[in-house]
Write an enzyme that holds these catalytic residues in place. Structure first.
Site, short mmCIF file in Angstrom:
data_model
loop_
_atom_site.label_atom_id
_atom_site.label_comp_id
_atom_site.label_asym_id
_atom_site.label_seq_id
_atom_site.Cartn_x
_atom_site.Cartn_y
_atom_site.Cartn_z
N ASP A 27 5.13 7.23 2.04
CA ASP A 27 5.65 7.77 0.78
C ASP A 27 5.60 9.30 0.76
O ASP A 27 6.55 9.95 0.32
CB ASP A 27 4.86 7.23 -0.42
CG ASP A 27 5.22 5.78 -0.73
OD1 ASP A 27 6.17 5.24 -0.11
OD2 ASP A 27 4.56 5.17 -1.59
N GLY A 32 3.23 -4.41 3.81
CA GLY A 32 4.55 -4.38 3.19
C GLY A 32 4.53 -3.64 1.86
O GLY A 32 3.46 -3.35 1.30
#
Lengths: 177, 177, 177, 177
Positions: free
Chosen positions: B37, B11
């Site tokens: 990301d 997470g």
């Protein structure tokens, strides 16, 4: 046939990243952007200052070693595979080897429809922008300004010396099929 | 057979990025690191706040649209192609769909030798680290802490709640063939 | 009397920045945060690698020159002036001179009500976190872990070795008048 | 008398930061650089999206609340105190209130020898650069391009529309006493 990949070549501080962001903004379809900077970020930190990896000298000279070249080739294959899988992909690169670097890409591209873009900027102007951005070793812009274009063949060329990134991006976008 | 790819799931604010940097430091061979990301960074800015792309609500909920999924699949294929081309690749991801996300990866991996890693962190601790890092919408850590692991099968699991990134990386590195 | 300034001292990678962000989140009033990192960012780029400015050796040693000290004293005066003007101010610093650095601050503080905070972290743990963050020269964390606290007197001390940033921030916040 | 402070005013994406870095490079003495961006970074994260702090609307409008103004005044006093203590200081600001913002500064400056600099950029060009940088809400550049200069009196003005940052910096540096 529709353009599947845009490969942008230019020296350090020539304005490639700004053009890429503008291209992503003006092109109606979503394009993914990768480049030599994101490749270097993906490497282990220890390779960023080693003979086998990437070395930047105090005067802005750049040399790359065997590990760098090997990983980069695998990275190039992967980026090409993304385009082949249907993602529209923009790559911004610094052809340290000039025409030889273009040939490295061409060997991997196969039947992909690629738009080759040259980003030029007068060395003195790029050197000033290198100071203005403040995060690059001085000398890199001037030393790369000409050599990265040596023998490279483009579909479209832009020059950021006196033209804004957005205008350059529009010139490039007009060539995207 | 030698491990070709390490896929790390956890997470938001569970400590994946720190573990990846430590893994790159402790593994003797050079490994390239990519993740959700870097994928989001590659998208056009306008997709980072759109129904078709990525939406993050004020309470940290994340939803992704059709364009996001389509580009992500192409990106996953590309990352797998890098590993197939001989680059050792670490991916850190957030399996928003739990087991379904793992299956999306498995369909693309073919014969690749992959080490599956789960990074756990108690929701309350991850929520505190989310405040400490200061660059994430609050609520994301807590909401993802459990759900990303739902039904996922791992080769090795680490828990950053009371174990440092470097120690977690060493546990993972011991499983790399 | 109400606390007007919080001065936090700790070695590199001891977790100061995370604690500062948590303090800003848990303290009911708005506090401004400055520190040695923002001071270094304010310096000319050429001072970040010079005998007169700041030098970081390959093993993480740090030395500062005359220009650095002079500008830093002026910067310290300015930060104190902000607190005197009514802004609540948190400063995170690395007392390279230990007690001598604390005395530099004390000479400038006058009647200001300051809470002195020590942030400790075992050298080996800080060294691991230095690898995990990936943006610091290795060796800095270990070399600074003890020396920055030498002879310094605190109102409150926290230890991030086994305590989260948010919990440390709550301990500190409880001492804010 | 020697210039002690340089205050640079211009709209978002007009090129202030690049000029500041070039000024720090071309001025022989070391100058510290602060600005509205470093002030906003110093605020608690929760103030960056609040009525009392800073609000940026979807079309790039900016409004600041009572807490922002109060902390900013204290910050301005501190920056002035640094210059008074002997540090040469460059500030780049966005005078959202035009002449009124200049008067806020003037009330705090006392006898300091300040060089007032206006950085202009045609709205359409600044808007394009806003897209190229990719980290600002679109619309901010265009909306601020004119209004920040309203009624402000300068010692020197530069225009980045067709002049490079380094050339602008040299023009400014020539006025530094």
């Amino acid at each position: 046939m529709a353009t599947q990949m845009i490969i942008i070549n230019g020296g350090s501080s020539s304005g490639k990243s700004g053009i890429v962001r503008c291209l992503q903004a003006v092109l109606p379809d979503p394009w993914l952007a990768f480049g030599v900077d994101s490749f270097v970020d993906a490497m282990p930190a220890r390779m960023r200052a080693s003979t086998e990896g990437l070395e930047i000298t105090a005067d802005g000279g750049v040399s790359v070693g065997a590990d760098f070249m090997e990983l980069q080739t695998a990275w190039m294959r992967g980026v090409v595979a993304m385009a082949r899988a249907g993602a529209r992909v923009i790559v911004d690169d610094v052809f340290l080897g000039g025409a030889a670097t273009q040939q490295r890409w061409q060997k991997l591209l196969g039947e992909l429809d690629v738009l080759w873009v040259g980003v030029r900027c007068e060395g003195a102007v790029a050197a000033g922008r290198e100071i203005a951005r403040g995060d690059r070793v001085q000398g890199m812009a001037a030393s790369q300004a000409e050599m990265v274009h040596d023998g490279v063949i483009y579909d479209v060329e832009v020059d950021t010396t006196r033209t804004e990134s957005l205008a350059c991006a529009r010139t490039i976008a007009a060539q995207v099929g």
